[in-house]
Design a protein around this motif. Structure first.
Motif, short mmCIF file in Angstrom:
data_model
loop_
_atom_site.label_atom_id
_atom_site.label_comp_id
_atom_site.label_asym_id
_atom_site.label_seq_id
_atom_site.Cartn_x
_atom_site.Cartn_y
_atom_site.Cartn_z
N PHE A 285 26.11 55.95 -29.01
CA PHE A 285 26.25 56.56 -30.52
C PHE A 285 27.07 57.76 -30.31
CE2 PHE A 285 22.36 54.40 -29.86
CZ PHE A 285 21.88 53.84 -31.12
N ASN A 286 27.77 57.89 -31.51
CA ASN A 286 28.83 58.93 -31.64
C ASN A 286 28.54 59.78 -32.96
OD1 ASN A 286 31.22 60.61 -31.40
ND2 ASN A 286 32.34 58.99 -32.26
N ASN A 287 28.20 60.96 -32.98
CA ASN A 287 28.03 61.62 -33.95
C ASN A 287 26.90 61.34 -34.82
OD1 ASN A 287 28.48 63.65 -36.01
ND2 ASN A 287 30.18 62.45 -37.56
N GLN B 240 21.18 62.53 -36.32
CA GLN B 240 19.75 62.35 -37.44
C GLN B 240 18.86 61.12 -37.14
OE1 GLN B 240 19.90 63.17 -41.51
NE2 GLN B 240 22.09 63.64 -41.34
N LEU B 241 19.40 60.27 -35.86
CA LEU B 241 18.63 58.89 -35.75
C LEU B 241 17.27 59.30 -35.30
CD1 LEU B 241 19.19 55.98 -35.44
CD2 LEU B 241 19.83 56.24 -32.95
N GLU B 242 16.11 58.80 -35.68
CA GLU B 242 14.93 58.95 -35.35
C GLU B 242 14.39 58.01 -34.25
OE1 GLU B 242 12.63 58.28 -39.00
OE2 GLU B 242 13.61 59.92 -40.19
N LYS B 243 15.10 56.80 -33.94
CA LYS B 243 14.68 56.10 -32.92
C LYS B 243 15.77 55.03 -32.50
CE LYS B 243 12.24 52.47 -35.38
NZ LYS B 243 10.98 51.76 -35.66
N TYR B 244 15.83 54.66 -31.22
CA TYR B 244 16.87 53.83 -30.69
C TYR B 244 16.49 53.47 -29.34
CZ TYR B 244 19.67 57.04 -28.33
OH TYR B 244 20.21 57.94 -27.06
N LEU B 245 16.90 52.21 -28.93
CA LEU B 245 17.01 51.87 -27.54
C LEU B 245 18.31 51.50 -27.07
CD1 LEU B 245 13.78 49.43 -27.23
CD2 LEU B 245 14.11 51.61 -26.22
N ALA B 246 18.69 51.93 -26.01
CA ALA B 246 20.01 51.69 -25.30
C ALA B 246 19.97 50.92 -23.97
CB ALA B 246 20.79 52.93 -25.19
N ALA B 247 20.93 50.12 -23.66
CA ALA B 247 20.97 49.38 -22.24
C ALA B 247 21.55 50.14 -21.34
CB ALA B 247 21.72 48.18 -22.49
N ASN C 27 24.72 59.96 -40.82
CA ASN C 27 23.55 59.89 -41.55
C ASN C 27 22.37 58.81 -41.16
OD1 ASN C 27 24.02 62.19 -43.57
ND2 ASN C 27 25.87 60.83 -44.04
N LEU C 28 22.79 58.04 -40.20
CA LEU C 28 21.79 56.89 -39.66
C LEU C 28 20.43 57.60 -39.28
CD1 LEU C 28 21.72 53.94 -39.26
CD2 LEU C 28 22.33 54.32 -36.79
N LYS C 29 19.45 57.04 -39.72
CA LYS C 29 18.00 57.56 -39.15
C LYS C 29 17.18 56.46 -38.59
CE LYS C 29 17.59 60.80 -43.01
NZ LYS C 29 16.72 61.35 -44.20
N VAL C 30 17.58 55.18 -39.06
CA VAL C 30 16.64 53.96 -38.32
C VAL C 30 17.71 53.00 -37.79
CG1 VAL C 30 15.04 52.32 -38.95
CG2 VAL C 30 14.69 54.47 -39.94
N PHE C 31 17.41 52.61 -36.63
CA PHE C 31 18.23 51.65 -35.95
C PHE C 31 17.37 50.56 -35.35
CE2 PHE C 31 20.83 50.27 -32.03
CZ PHE C 31 21.59 49.46 -32.78
N TRP D 20 12.40 63.30 -29.63
CA TRP D 20 12.30 62.84 -30.98
C TRP D 20 11.07 63.57 -31.41
CZ3 TRP D 20 13.19 56.85 -29.15
CH2 TRP D 20 14.62 56.89 -28.78
N ILE D 21 11.34 64.57 -32.01
CA ILE D 21 10.10 65.48 -32.66
C ILE D 21 9.87 64.75 -34.06
CG2 ILE D 21 10.86 67.54 -31.58
CD1 ILE D 21 12.26 68.47 -34.09
#
Length: 259
Positions: free
Chosen positions: A104-106, A109-116, A89-93, A127-128
């Motif tokens: 990220f696993n399952n 619903q994430l709206e934004k993130y940055l990954a190395a 259910n994560l939306k904001v990280f 990301w609509i």
């Protein structure tokens, strides 16, 4: 129920994690170890950890043990170099720190993130729902620039963009000869749909101005760009910014320097 900041580093009592009524947990400057009997926090929707010492296993167990978690904030987490986030259910990280990898696993619903790691031209899934984005960028770091462009290309409904320039002394200064701006922005051609941009903290060096120039050239619906420099900027640089070509005929550029 909410746990708030305290002023000095401390050890979290393990009985805290038996409190199933918690819906928001905010911890600062502490050492955190989960009890062996930890079974999760079923009502937690917000987890905010700032200057916290925790093992990678305990951090991942804590996150996955909060099935209703919607907001996750990790700031300067000690002893953790990589992390797998399992939060359906994560939306904001929101993350600040140096990680070798974030996966990220399952977490659909994430709206934004940055990954190395290796930065793609754009993300496989757009990301609509992202319409407002804040980025802190070192304009002399190729990977940070590429990550920022990946985000912008992957956000078709982005309306507001705020960028804060960050300078790190150990980073070598970029020049146009070592960074192919036009190739990065236009190969392949992907217009950026942002309408309002604010860029703050710039010193007026070449890499910053080239980024601004390229952003103007590839933002066809841009309405307003406001630039806030640090200190005095020469009149020549001000005039150069105003003269930059732009893809949008409606774009207004405001230079808020003192010169």
């Amino acid at each position: 129920m909410e746990v708030v900041f305290v002023d000095e580093r401390y050890k979290i009592p393990q009985c805290l994690f038996a409190c199933q009524s918690l819906d928001r947990l905010q911890l600062y400057s502490c050492w955190l170890k989960l009890p062996t009997t930890f079974e999760g926090l079923g009502n937690l929707t917000t987890l905010d950890l700032d200057h916290v010492t925790i093992t990678q296993d305990d951090l991942e167990k804590l996150i996955s043990g909060c099935p209703l978690l919607q907001t996750l904030v990790l700031m300067d987490i000690d002893n953790v170099t990589q992390i797998n986030v399992h939060a359906p259910n994560l939306k904001v990280f929101d993350v600040l720190g140096k990680f070798e990898d974030i996966s990220f696993n399952n977490t659909f619903q994430l709206e934004k993130y940055l990954a190395a790691g290796v930065v793609p031209i754009k993300l496989p899934t757009p990301w609509i729902y992202l319409n407002d984005l804040f980025l802190c960028i070192n304009f002399n770091d190729l990977k940070e620039i590429s990550a920022a462009l990946c985000l912008l290309r992957s956000s078709p409904n982005l309306r507001k963009l705020k960028i804060s320039a960050r300078i790190e002394e150990e980073t070598d200064l970029l020049t146009p000869t070592c960074y192919p701006w036009e190739d990065i922005f236009s190969s392949p051609a992907m217009p950026i749909q942002v309408r309002h941009v604010t860029i703050g903290g710039i010193s007026g060096n070449t890499s910053e101005l080239d980024f601004i120039k390229s952003l103007l050239l590839h933002s066809p619906v841009l309405e307003k760009m406001t630039v806030n420099p640090v200190g005095d900027i020469s009149p020549e640089l001000t005039r150069a910014l105003i003269r930059f070509k732009r893809a949008s005929g409606e774009a207004e550029v405001i230079w808020e320097g003192s010169s």
